[in-house]
Design a protein around this motif. Sequence first.
Motif, PDB file in Angstrom:
ATOM      1  N   TYR A  26      -1.247   9.796  -7.898  1.00  0.00           N
ATOM      2  CA  TYR A  26      -1.647  10.766  -6.882  1.00  0.00           C
ATOM      3  C   TYR A  26      -2.457  11.897  -7.519  1.00  0.00           C
ATOM      4  CZ  TYR A  26       1.441   8.256  -3.762  1.00  0.00           C
ATOM      5  OH  TYR A  26       2.035   7.268  -3.008  1.00  0.00           O
ATOM      6  N   GLU A  82       0.651  11.643   1.809  1.00  0.00           N
ATOM      7  CA  GLU A  82       0.647  10.282   1.251  1.00  0.00           C
ATOM      8  C   GLU A  82       1.807  10.054   0.288  1.00  0.00           C
ATOM      9  OE1 GLU A  82      -2.308   7.083  -1.037  1.00  0.00           O
ATOM     10  OE2 GLU A  82      -3.054   9.095  -0.530  1.00  0.00           O
ATOM     11  N   PRO A  83       2.037  10.909  -0.706  1.00  0.00           N
ATOM     12  CA  PRO A  83       3.220  10.703  -1.553  1.00  0.00           C
ATOM     13  C   PRO A  83       4.521  10.860  -0.778  1.00  0.00           C
ATOM     14  CG  PRO A  83       2.098  12.748  -2.126  1.00  0.00           C
ATOM     15  CD  PRO A  83       1.197  12.011  -1.201  1.00  0.00           C
TER      16      PRO A  83
END
Length: 377
Positions: free
Chosen positions: A11, A168-169
């Motif tokens: 990430y 997203e993470p």
Amino acid sequence: MADPYTIGTKYWHELDDGRIQCDVCPRNCRLREGQRGLCFVRGRIGDQIVLASYGRSSGFCVDPVEKKPLNHFLPGTPVLSFGTAGCNLACRFCQNWDISKSREIDTLSGEAAPDTLAQAASKLECSSIAFTYNDPTIFLEYAVDAAQACKELGIKTIAVSAGYINAEPRAEFYSHMDAANIDLKAFTEDFYQKIAFSKLGTVLDTLKYLRHETDVWLEITTLLIPGYNDSNSELAEMCAWIAEHLGDEVPLHFSAFHPDFKMRDVPATPPATLSRARRIAIDHGLKYVYTGNVHDTDGGTTHCGGCGKPVVVRDWYVLKEYRIDGTGHCEHCGARIPGVYSGPAGTWGPKRRPVRLGTPRVRTGDHDRRNATATKE
């Protein structure tokens, strides 16, 4: 990499000026070679962001799951708790500052690969493992691998987090969690910016995401700090938001502050403040509201949302009375008590048992392998 505890991560992205931005949390640290983010454990080595605490811990302990706090998740059972070092927030009142604010990798005295953690939890007869003490957001890769190893052995996973993580993470991380307690530190942007050095909006987004887009069991904790986040108006606004956006069945814990870190001049939270906050929450329709860090049987008791009768009476972490059947229904009226239940309540009680995890090398044929052990201290 030469350091076995340092791994590459995914990430991040490159910037036009040659820096690399870490994309795990909204702090979006932009780093040049050799620099670390505010969390300290994520930094730039070469052309990537790495995690420097993979497989290392600041300590291990078997706790009652209610200590996380989770009152509606496998009541009465033991949980293997552990954390690493560092944090992506900078709360002036941090109650675990010696771990979360550490800038010394030597703080990470324990070695535990993901499968070692899972095997230890199983050997110690823990129903779950908790990523806690510092925020698991910053050791996401380690936590995810440990969660996967635990699932293979039937061990459930718990995240104790401030909820300060990018979308997203966040989706990846919570896809591996069974339960979460999110620390809602206050209900004003001013508090988050000046006292926690973060943003309230991101935490509210995480709460809504967990409640409406996942199957993760969710509970919330607010540490009440006298004069900072305990006014009637702020508490009322927060409870109204929870009722509207999360519903009336998400358990809410009001916890007592003690002077620590950079707020040692602030007095401890009076028990009356916790009781006042609990009354405000109940008046706003929240059904499961608790007090913590104080001896308060009323504030620890779960009442059925259907008939109103007490179904779990707690004295600290001791279950004095338990009237929920093995599938989570009130034994008085049959109403469902929200939560995660599996048979009768556990009997772990208030015990807090530090443990030492070891990984001595043993010889098997032509290769070395590590043999996980878990010993009680």
